[in-house]
Design a protein around this motif. Structure first.
Motif, PDB file in Angstrom:
ATOM      1  N   PHE A   1       0.824  -1.203   0.000  1.00 36.87           N
ATOM      2  CA  PHE A   1       0.000   0.000   0.000  1.00 36.87           C
ATOM      3  C   PHE A   1       0.859   1.254   0.000  1.00 36.87           C
ATOM      4  N   ILE A   2       0.501   2.191  -0.844  1.00 32.62           N
ATOM      5  CA  ILE A   2       1.059   3.533  -0.716  1.00 32.62           C
ATOM      6  C   ILE A   2      -0.093   4.438  -0.296  1.00 32.62           C
ATOM      7  N   PHE A   3       0.066   5.068   0.858  1.00 31.87           N
ATOM      8  CA  PHE A   3      -0.939   6.040   1.276  1.00 31.87           C
ATOM      9  C   PHE A   3      -0.414   7.427   0.975  1.00 31.87           C
ATOM     10  N   ALA A   4      -1.115   8.109   0.105  1.00 38.01           N
ATOM     11  CA  ALA A   4      -0.657   9.438  -0.289  1.00 38.01           C
ATOM     12  C   ALA A   4      -1.639  10.484   0.192  1.00 38.01           C
ATOM     13  N   ALA A   5      -1.115  11.539   0.754  1.00 36.58           N
ATOM     14  CA  ALA A   5      -1.954  12.671   1.120  1.00 36.58           C
ATOM     15  C   ALA A   5      -1.521  13.834   0.261  1.00 36.58           C
ATOM     16  N   MET A   6      -2.488  14.601  -0.183  1.00 34.29           N
ATOM     17  CA  MET A   6      -2.130  15.680  -1.073  1.00 34.29           C
ATOM     18  C   MET A   6      -1.565  16.880  -0.318  1.00 34.29           C
TER      19      MET A   6
ATOM     20  N   ARG B   1       2.733  -4.477   3.642  1.00 36.17           N
ATOM     21  CA  ARG B   1       3.799  -3.528   3.402  1.00 36.17           C
ATOM     22  C   ARG B   1       3.158  -2.174   3.152  1.00 36.17           C
ATOM     23  N   VAL B   2       3.616  -1.143   3.841  1.00 38.05           N
ATOM     24  CA  VAL B   2       3.007   0.182   3.705  1.00 38.05           C
ATOM     25  C   VAL B   2       4.059   1.275   3.586  1.00 38.05           C
ATOM     26  N   VAL B   3       3.837   2.180   2.655  1.00 40.74           N
ATOM     27  CA  VAL B   3       4.670   3.384   2.579  1.00 40.74           C
ATOM     28  C   VAL B   3       3.768   4.606   2.591  1.00 40.74           C
ATOM     29  N   MET B   4       4.121   5.583   3.409  1.00 40.86           N
ATOM     30  CA  MET B   4       3.375   6.830   3.439  1.00 40.86           C
ATOM     31  C   MET B   4       4.033   7.798   2.455  1.00 40.86           C
ATOM     32  N   LEU B   5       3.220   8.382   1.600  1.00 40.00           N
ATOM     33  CA  LEU B   5       3.771   9.271   0.576  1.00 40.00           C
ATOM     34  C   LEU B   5       3.244  10.687   0.798  1.00 40.00           C
ATOM     35  N   ASN B   6       4.160  11.586   1.032  1.00 38.37           N
ATOM     36  CA  ASN B   6       3.797  12.962   1.357  1.00 38.37           C
ATOM     37  C   ASN B   6       2.887  12.984   2.589  1.00 38.37           C
ATOM     38  N   ALA B   7       3.163  12.074   3.475  1.00 42.87           N
ATOM     39  CA  ALA B   7       2.347  11.947   4.669  1.00 42.87           C
ATOM     40  C   ALA B   7       3.146  11.172   5.708  1.00 42.87           C
TER      41      ALA B   7
ATOM     42  N   LEU C   1       8.856  -1.988  -2.457  1.00 43.18           N
ATOM     43  CA  LEU C   1       9.286  -3.266  -3.022  1.00 43.18           C
ATOM     44  C   LEU C   1      10.676  -3.679  -2.558  1.00 43.18           C
ATOM     45  N   ALA C   2      11.316  -2.826  -1.789  1.00 39.60           N
ATOM     46  CA  ALA C   2      12.678  -3.144  -1.347  1.00 39.60           C
ATOM     47  C   ALA C   2      12.676  -4.412  -0.502  1.00 39.60           C
ATOM     48  N   PRO C   3      13.742  -5.187  -0.585  1.00 37.99           N
ATOM     49  CA  PRO C   3      13.794  -6.414   0.218  1.00 37.99           C
ATOM     50  C   PRO C   3      13.750  -6.121   1.716  1.00 37.99           C
ATOM     51  N   GLU C   4      14.403  -5.052   2.128  1.00 32.67           N
ATOM     52  CA  GLU C   4      14.418  -4.691   3.547  1.00 32.67           C
ATOM     53  C   GLU C   4      13.502  -3.500   3.793  1.00 32.67           C
ATOM     54  N   ILE C   5      12.817  -3.518   4.895  1.00 31.81           N
ATOM     55  CA  ILE C   5      12.049  -2.340   5.280  1.00 31.81           C
ATOM     56  C   ILE C   5      13.010  -1.279   5.793  1.00 31.81           C
ATOM     57  N   GLU C   6      12.807  -0.049   5.372  1.00 32.06           N
ATOM     58  CA  GLU C   6      13.679   1.037   5.841  1.00 32.06           C
ATOM     59  C   GLU C   6      12.804   2.010   6.624  1.00 32.06           C
ATOM     60  N   PRO C   7      12.621   1.730   7.889  1.00 35.31           N
ATOM     61  CA  PRO C   7      11.539   2.340   8.670  1.00 35.31           C
ATOM     62  C   PRO C   7      11.865   3.733   9.190  1.00 35.31           C
ATOM     63  N   PHE C   8      12.007   4.668   8.289  1.00 32.80           N
ATOM     64  CA  PHE C   8      12.212   6.043   8.741  1.00 32.80           C
ATOM     65  C   PHE C   8      11.778   6.984   7.617  1.00 32.80           C
ATOM     66  N   GLU C   9      11.952   8.262   7.862  1.00 29.98           N
ATOM     67  CA  GLU C   9      11.570   9.249   6.851  1.00 29.98           C
ATOM     68  C   GLU C   9      12.615   9.338   5.747  1.00 29.98           C
ATOM     69  N   HIS C  10      12.133   9.378   4.537  1.00 29.83           N
ATOM     70  CA  HIS C  10      13.052   9.562   3.421  1.00 29.83           C
ATOM     71  C   HIS C  10      12.790  10.938   2.833  1.00 29.83           C
ATOM     72  N   LEU C  11      13.762  11.800   2.954  1.00 37.96           N
ATOM     73  CA  LEU C  11      13.567  13.170   2.493  1.00 37.96           C
ATOM     74  C   LEU C  11      14.133  13.342   1.089  1.00 37.96           C
ATOM     75  N   ILE C  12      13.311  13.830   0.220  1.00 36.95           N
ATOM     76  CA  ILE C  12      13.756  14.043  -1.158  1.00 36.95           C
ATOM     77  C   ILE C  12      14.058  15.527  -1.338  1.00 36.95           C
ATOM     78  N   PRO C  13      15.235  15.830  -1.846  1.00 33.38           N
ATOM     79  CA  PRO C  13      15.613  17.243  -1.977  1.00 33.38           C
ATOM     80  C   PRO C  13      14.692  18.008  -2.918  1.00 33.38           C
ATOM     81  N   MET C  14      14.447  19.246  -2.557  1.00 36.17           N
ATOM     82  CA  MET C  14      13.678  20.136  -3.422  1.00 36.17           C
ATOM     83  C   MET C  14      14.689  20.932  -4.232  1.00 36.17           C
TER      84      MET C  14
END
Lengths: 343, 343
Positions: free
Chosen positions: A126-131, A146-152, A316-329
């Motif tokens: 699941f990808i949960f995305a908030a606008m 498996r869950v990833v929060m997107l912009n949330a 889809l990564a083999p390992e869960i990476e349980p933290f925030e991933h910050l993408i540069p602006m």
DNA sequence: CGCAGTTGCTAAAAGGATTTAGCAGATGAT
DNA sequence: ATCATCTGCTAAATCCTTTTAGCAACTGCG
């Protein structure tokens, strides 16, 4: 014309091998002991017949569907959705997955429904995305999901992808500083005194925090800070018009998003002020708008597409990476600031 | 905790009936002869266990998935996608279906891939959406596939949903006429002489045809027609600036889309001309932009959301309705024309 | 030669629903 | 009393894969 679907049994028959062998070979099992010749024969047969596995049958057996659910609160109102969805789609496609798109309108009941619909179809994640990035409540899910929060963000699900707002805030101030703009700077969209006690979205807070942190470091201060709750063009217009009307000593504008900047452009234009000669303007988001403004708006882009990609990668990564991933602006330089030297 | 999924067999067991009975009752078969009591018992058992059918198993047997594929060329670049997707999602949800979103970038190879991915998942139908309405080539599909073209047409697939551009074109002219604007009217975005032999998208042609038909009927004519290929803000700006520079006798602007109108606003603003007092402006699309412009832009809205809904309705309708379905474009009155009387 | 281990492959079960074919008892007609 | 029909239900086949368990033939070793 053979109307019937080609099944694995057909392939096996043509290859002169058992279904088991065909299955193992086609799914690329590692340590099977089938001969090279068997491999060749099965692949040839599959190709000849144009075999495509029946994914329902496979899903029934394996519980894997190569499908991911993208559950968002609102696709609708926001142009931002595009980038997130596009990135998600591209990365999913790359990985041979497919995306089920579900919308909840932010209503808990529909959230539950959406999750059930996805679960019924045995999605792989699941990808949960908030606008608007926010703390999202996610209804209970099977523990293994498996869950990833997107912009949330979410308390229960630690894997999240967010824009690096804090750094963008700092970068904006550095950009102004390096352009020699150190005073007469107005902030459009927020005033800490007025808004005390109100909580904006997580990402907005960080954007502001970055701005203020860097200003402190550089020993800078705003000459004026104008607050408004919704960052829409009309508010940008009114705030800046107000500033001009009361002759605030402003020399540059830092708008908290591009729509505010758009409104600012309108007010400045009406007042006969030139951008950037009289008043440079910078902003955040890199809305489509930003390129169409005249002069082009210098802004820090929300990296929605990369965020979508990253979300899929994490899911889809083999390992869960349980933290925030910050993408540069990334900084998008256009004429509203870059020409500063010319004036 | 019973970790295992509850299956139909569990329900049947609890209800004290055969799996056959349970299946028939839960799927709501019409002329089964099972007793009312049996119905009650099965439903009760299903509810008690929280039974949810395994859709993969069902799909395997029935070839139905309650899933529809939304295959579009580009979700990316266009803000239009939002409305189409939103409408589709809403209507699908309403009908208890779910949407698989696939993007092809307009490349035939990826189109084939997308179709296969969807076919593998046994979708119940296809919506092919193009972000610029055009004649779309759709790769071969199993003969039985249900297909609806959304904002697009296709020779092989006659069911399509399009905005009623022709009527919108006519309505735009009627609106101008009823506002008393009969001469000094400039068309921004198309010139039949310049563009002779070039074919624009189907919908654009209709938009123009509607405009010209109504003008003929009302015995009106443009004082000038400016052509440009891509309807972007910058072109609108340049064309209108050009007109003003050479002092073309223009009294009103009909822009072929909102982005052109946006550019026109910029050029008019620089020249110190007021909208609508000096020059009223109308346009098409009802881009997000249109509301944020100052003054608000009067425009004819592309009914994307309704189009998406209609596409789903047609896809799931019991009868195929093999023709074009035109969705009206509604007039959105804002200040760029409605204030005409004030000047 | 006897035995263990490898090699190359297959039969059959499992996964969870729908659907076909049909059974036993009751009812009605002749 | 017999036969046909209806009623209410079920056993088993089917959809198409993946996977478990295991077979037969061969090799290598002591």
């Amino acid at each position: 014309m053979g109307k019937k679907r080609v099944t694995l049994a057909d392939v096996a028959r043509l290859a002169g091998l058992s279904q088991t062998a065909a299955s193992m070979i086609l799914t690329g099992r590692p340590d099977t002991r089938l001969s090279a010749e068997a491999h060749a024969r099965v692949h040839a047969a599959a190709a000849e017949l144009g075999y495509r596995p029946n994914l329902a049958a496979r899903a029934l057996r394996t519980d894997k569907t190569r499908t991911i659910a993208f559950i968002s609160d609102v696709v609708a109102t926001t142009r931002f959705a595009n980038g997130l969805i596009r990135g998600t789609l591209a990365a999913a496609d790359e990985a041979g997955h497919v995306v089920l798109l579900l919308e909840t309108g932010g209503e808990p009941a529909r959230e539950v429904q959406a999750i059930e619909a996805a679960l019924d179809r045995q999605v792989d994640g699941f990808i949960f995305a908030a606008m608007r990035a926010r703390e999202v409540f996610v209804p209970a899910l099977p523990a293994a999901s498996r869950v990833v929060m997107l912009n949330a963000t979410s308390r229960q699900h630690p894997v999240s992808v967010l824009p690096d707002e804090f750094e963008a805030g700092r970068a904006a101030i550095r950009l102004l500083d390096s352009a020699g703009i150190r005073d007469g700077l107005a902030l459009i969209g927020h005033n800490p005194v007025v808004e005390q006690g109100y909580f904006r979205s997580e990402t907005v807070s960080r954007r502001l925090a970055g701005i203020r942190a860097e200003m402190e470091r550089l020993n800078m201060a705003f000459v004026v800070e104008e607050s408004c709750w919704n960052w829409e063009a009309t508010h940008g217009y009114e705030l800046v018009k107000g500033l001009l009307d009361r002759r605030a000593p402003i020399k540059a504008l830092l708008c908290l998003n591009d729509r505010l900047a758009f409104g600012a452009y309108q007010a400045l234009g009406e007042a006969g002020l030139k951008i950037p000669a009289d008043i440079p303007v910078i902003s955040f988001d890199n809305d489509e708008l930003a390129a169409d403004l005249r002069p082009g708006l210098t802004t820090f882009a929300l990296p929605h597409e990369r965020m979508g990609q990253e979300a899929v990668r994490l899911l889809l990564a083999p390992e869960i990476e349980p933290f925030e991933h910050l993408i540069p602006m990334t900084q998008v330089l256009r004429e509203s600031l870059s020409n500063i030297g010319d004036g």
